[in-house]
Design an enzyme around this catalytic site. Structure first.
Site, PDB file in Angstrom:
ATOM      1  N   ASN A   1     -73.061   0.321-102.203  1.00 19.67           N
ATOM      2  CA  ASN A   1     -72.417  -0.422-103.279  1.00 19.67           C
ATOM      3  C   ASN A   1     -71.554  -1.605-102.861  1.00 19.67           C
ATOM      4  OD1 ASN A   1     -73.233   1.380-105.522  1.00 19.67           O
ATOM      5  ND2 ASN A   1     -72.064   2.865-104.349  1.00 19.67           N
ATOM      6  N   TYR A   2     -71.008  -1.588-101.639  1.00 18.94           N
ATOM      7  CA  TYR A   2     -70.030  -2.604-101.286  1.00 18.94           C
ATOM      8  C   TYR A   2     -70.423  -3.496-100.119  1.00 18.94           C
ATOM      9  CZ  TYR A   2     -67.292   0.143-104.483  1.00 18.94           C
ATOM     10  OH  TYR A   2     -66.880   0.810-105.606  1.00 18.94           O
ATOM     11  N   ILE A   3     -71.200  -2.979 -99.190  1.00 20.51           N
ATOM     12  CA  ILE A   3     -71.663  -3.805 -98.068  1.00 20.51           C
ATOM     13  C   ILE A   3     -72.948  -4.497 -98.494  1.00 20.51           C
ATOM     14  CG2 ILE A   3     -72.546  -3.769 -95.714  1.00 20.51           C
ATOM     15  CD1 ILE A   3     -70.773  -1.320 -95.201  1.00 20.51           C
TER      16      ILE A   3
END
Length: 912
Positions: A869-871
């Site tokens: 979700n974030y990288i």
């Protein structure tokens, strides 16, 4: 960038209690300075984790009702990336977006389907073992304190990067200026300036161009020739009814059509910047609706709920609710939860009141009033037996049942979106049951009612054929919302939230959503230096609203706090930065802040951090008397006001973008300096170490699984088994050439001390037992196959013959243990072959050790959340290509489909 918040009303329902002064007087500032001792050397931006601080004269942190301090496991994370990876709120009609409080004047800022609004601090980890990551605070020097210089270097690099990008853009704009201008270029809006730029072929990050002025610009900003999709052909194919051909199921036909279409020409939407920029999401849309769960089948007459020792017969509606509870008695986490039991019994008795309660064998009414007198065991035993039967079905029968189900659902698996066939994600309507919720949800145990067609709204093209509702029913409404990416929606009864049928994670629309999310994070690179400079300045503002806002942005950017939103009275008592209460923050001089509260999903957030002295002083001011328990820390700030302020830096910037930027930027810096060498498992561990650092910073913590110790023990057993095998092979060398013992030395052939006779006997027995199980399972599987093919099954004698090899090995072990000699195995054994075998076994041991270290390091960290979700997934692709590690080692098949755009759009030279 400061803006007045005086006119912003505080949300209703919020405990406004004591309110901070409008202005911070100089007298208060000076008084706080006197109360803040300095140690002469301050390192702001540090975090000390892993447990409370003891034996110190500080405020006592409140436990927020979580006395034991345990965090709840986030067991669903690994399976919820579809919801977590994109903000589905954007796809909902404005009138249907959920409000967390009916009285609230502001809409909810964050979609529940988005995981953790967690920005993170940027720092580079030293080369440490997996077990060292996240070391406890009782060590002499906390891990974070060791990383101060690395963290400062990464933040300076971010500021330098922002300046370089702006300098390049300014130089490019100057170069493109026309010789004669009717107006000053400074007065020309940015949007107009961009229109003057000549079209440039986009490289998508895969190839360098001569003019590198926009090499760091987000991909969405770069222009590329759009590849035309075979829309007419795809539309024609999708319009053709799916027919069952000879030897093929409908599912196979659909999948084959999809493969044929893909082979003709791939639609690389990420190279078409015109896609997904407008509000109109589709022109034509066709689909077949949703799949409903089967109707309730009553229990056999001999299976009853027992109340006060009496078996009772219930109305089918009440009996179904009883089965919801009775079938899950093995879920102790729920059935031992007082709130769960209370809520269930309230809903159960409400249905009993409606249906007339139960009847005993004589037909007399039995009033069910006390939960403690209910015995659900007969129901559980029946369901448990049914589950065992299903599990024991032959493989062929299981396969046939699955094929039958897939064929029945085939028509719902795909839709036709603008003439292109797209896979649908969650086309099944949720079955009725008991609501579980995450963490300590106040509604856990409530009955999720059966969803009827009359509750469902269908979204479809005007010219498309409307799906037929089940016999005797009709749809609630038919819409043609071209701005929505949903196919169907309904409102569930627990929280009043809207459920949506969306496209699958690997669809164009979902991919574009992810792409835009990460491009927005890349865009933040240009502005991060100015944002940090501004909030550092506003930390000293005389205006309380500005000072609170600057402090909140500092905490969000530096310490992984979510922005936080208002909660309704019936929602879990979870908070974020803007909704922190007096009791959630403990101050410890000279400049440490301890946060302790229930965050998203009711997961406990505990963190002790060392902050900027000014931030520490501000927090003291925000907690100043007469404030007390349940008073707001940031009483002059709302999430809406915070995000409105951030949009002044760049369109669409909200607090949640910080976590994506910080996670991706940190990972990019770590990968840029990485020199990964060795075997594939060692390279994977290097990647996981970097991912783990990001996950820790993102607070993606999880409770250590109860099975973790057992898993580590099993891995160690396998390593010891390989070590024992190495010793046996070495002893085989003596059998071939007794003189080799003198050549290599007696020590080379000694058995490791920890692998003593007792361990040896247990190991040999486990090896023999494992062989027996493996041979028996193979025999049973072969018999199932013969039966499915209509052939005669093998007799038990065949199994006994197959098991003879186990008996032979047992005799061999017994002989070896007695004589101490091990005979060489294999065809034509030689010293060279045995030495090669030893080397191979030692390599396997090293691989297993790396895997075990990795597993131990991940026991409290959920790597999947940050990776998914974030990288930016393109960073994972860069690592894969740069160090020649198969992408399959990082992304499962489902994730490879989801991030297909990332895999195909970059090479090893791409930079975030």
């Amino acid at each position: 960038m400061s803006s007045s918040d005086d006119d912003t009303p505080l949300l209703k329902g919020r405990n406004n209690g004591v309110k901070s002064d409008d202005r911070v007087s100089k007298q208060v500032d000076r008084a706080m300075d006197k109360q803040t001792p300095s140690n002469g050397h301050v390192e702001p931006g540090l975090s000390i984790r892993m447990g409370p601080v003891e034996d110190m004269d500080i405020e006592v942190p409140a436990t927020n009702g979580n006395a034991n301090g345990k965090r709840k496991a986030r067991g669903s994370l690994t399976n919820t990336y579809k919801e977590a990876s994109s903000s589905e709120e954007d796809d909902k009609p404005l009138s249907k977006r959920r409000r967390t409080s009916q009285k609230a004047k502001y809409p909810k800022e964050e979609s529940d389907s988005e995981l953790n609004n967690v920005p993170l601090r940027q720092r580079k980890p030293p080369k440490v073992s997996a077990t060292q990551i996240g070391e406890s605070s009782d060590s002499d020097t906390p891990l974070n304190a060791k990383l101060v210089k690395e963290k400062e270097a990464i933040e300076k690099a971010a500021a330098k990067e922002a300046k370089n990008i702006k300098a390049k853009e300014k130089a490019a704009a100057t170069k493109r200026k026309p010789k004669v201008e009717s107006e000053s270029d400074d007065d020309v809006p940015l949007a107009k300036k961009k229109k003057k730029q000549p079209a440039k072929k986009a490289t998508n990050g895969s190839k360098k161009v001569k003019d590198e002025t926009d090499s760091d610009a987000p991909l969405a900003k770069k222009k590329a020739p759009a590849k035309k999709a075979p829309a007419k052909k795809a539309k024609a194919e999708s319009a053709t009814p799916v027919k069952k051909g000879k030897g093929k199921t409908k599912v196979e036909d659909l999948e084959q059509d999809q493969e044929n279409e893909d082979e003709e020409e791939e639609y690389r939407w990420w190279e078409d910047p015109s896609k997904g920029d407008g509000t109109k999401k589709w022109t034509t849309l066709e689909h077949n609706g949703v799949v409903f769960p089967p109707e309730y089948e009553p229990l056999p007459k001999n299976v009853k709920l027992i109340y006060d020792g009496v078996p009772v017969t219930l109305d089918p509606e009440a009996e179904e609710i009883a089965t919801f509870y009775g079938s899950m008695l093995n879920s102790t986490h729920n059935v031992e939860n007082k709130t769960f039991n209370k809520n269930f019994f309230e809903d159960f008795t409400a249905m009993l009141d409606k249906t007339g309660h139960g009847k005993d064998r004589a037909g007399k009414t039995v009033k069910i009033k006390k939960f403690e007198l209910c015995d659900f065991k007969p129901i559980f035993e029946w369901f448990d037996a049914e589950r065992a039967k299903k599990k024991a079905l032959p493989a062929a029968e299981k396969k046939a049942l699955k094929a039958e189900k897939d064929e029945a659902e085939a028509q719902y698996m795909f839709c036709t979106w603008d003439g292109r066939k797209q896979k649908v994600g969650n086309f099944r309507v949720e079955p009725p049951g008991l609501f579980r919720g995450r963490g300590e949800h106040p509604k856990t145990g409530r009955v999720k009612k059966r969803v009827l067609p009359e509750q469902i709204t269908i979204n479809i093209g005007k010219e498309a054929k409307i799906p037929e509702a089940p016999a005797g029913h009709k749809w609630k409404e038919i819409k043609h919302d071209k701005e929505g990416t949903w196919l169907a929606m309904w409102q569930e009864n627990i929280n009043g939230a809207y459920k949506y049928v969306m496209l699958a994670a690997n669809s164009d629309i979902k991919g574009q959503s992810d792409f835009k999310k990460f491009e927005k994070a890349r865009e933040l690179k240009k502005h991060i230096d100015r944002i940090r400079k501004d909030y550092q300045r506003d930390l000293r503002s005389e205006k309380m609203a500005d000072r609170q806002r600057a402090t909140a942005i500092y905490l969000i950017d530096q310490f992984a706090l979510r922005a936080g939103n208002e909660k309704g009275e019936d929602e879990a008592d979870t908070v974020g930065c803007c909704s922190l209460k007096f009791q959630h923050v403990t101050l410890k001089p000279p400049n440490f802040v301890i946060f302790d509260f229930l965050g998203k999903d009711s997961i406990r957030f505990y963190n002790e951090v060392q902050v900027d002295p000014q931030v520490f002083k501000n927090m003291k001011i925000f907690k100043k008397s007469p404030k007390t328990t349940n008073d707001d820390i940031f009483d002059r700030l709302t999430t809406s006001a915070l995000n409105k302020h951030l949009t002044g830096y760049m369109p669409g910037l909200t607090a949640k973008v910080f976590r994506t930027y910080n996670a991706s930027w940190t990972m990019a810096r770590l990968l840029k300096d990485m020199k990964s060498t060795g075997s594939i498992p060692e390279k994977v561990k290097d990647y996981n170490d970097a991912n783990r650092e990001v996950a820790i910073l993102c607070n993606h913590k999880r409770t250590v699984a109860a099975s973790h110790a057992g898993s580590i023990e099993k891995m160690q057993d396998k390593i010891n088994g390989l070590r024992y095998q190495v010793w046996r092979v070495k002893r085989m060398m003596i059998d071939i050439d007794p003189k080799i013992k003198k050549k290599k030395g007696a020590e080379y052939f000694e058995r490791p001390e920890d692998l003593d006779d007792e361990w040896r006997d247990q190991h040999q027995e486990s090896v023999l037992e494992e062989m027996r199980e493996k041979i028996t399972k193979k025999f049973e599987k072969d018999n199932e196959k013969l039966k499915a093919d209509g052939e005669k099954e093998m007799k038990a004698k065949e199994l006994q013959e197959r098991l003879e090899v186990v008996d032979e090995l047992a005799k061999k072990y017994k002989k070896e243990n007695k004589s101490g000699k091990i005979e060489a195995e294999g065809k034509g054994p030689t010293i060279e072959k045995l030495e090669a075998n030893v080397d191979k076994l030692l390599q396997q041991i090293e691989t297993k050790k790396v895997q075990m270290e990795d597993k131990e390091g991940n026991k409290e960290v959920a790597l999947g959340t940050s990776k998914i979700n974030y990288i930016d997934p393109r960073l994972t692709v860069v690592f894969s290509k740069k160090f020649n590690v198969p992408i399959e080692r990082f992304f499962s098949k489902t994730l490879r489909e989801k991030f297909d755009w990332a895999i195909k759009s970059v090479d090893e030279d791409w930079e975030f």
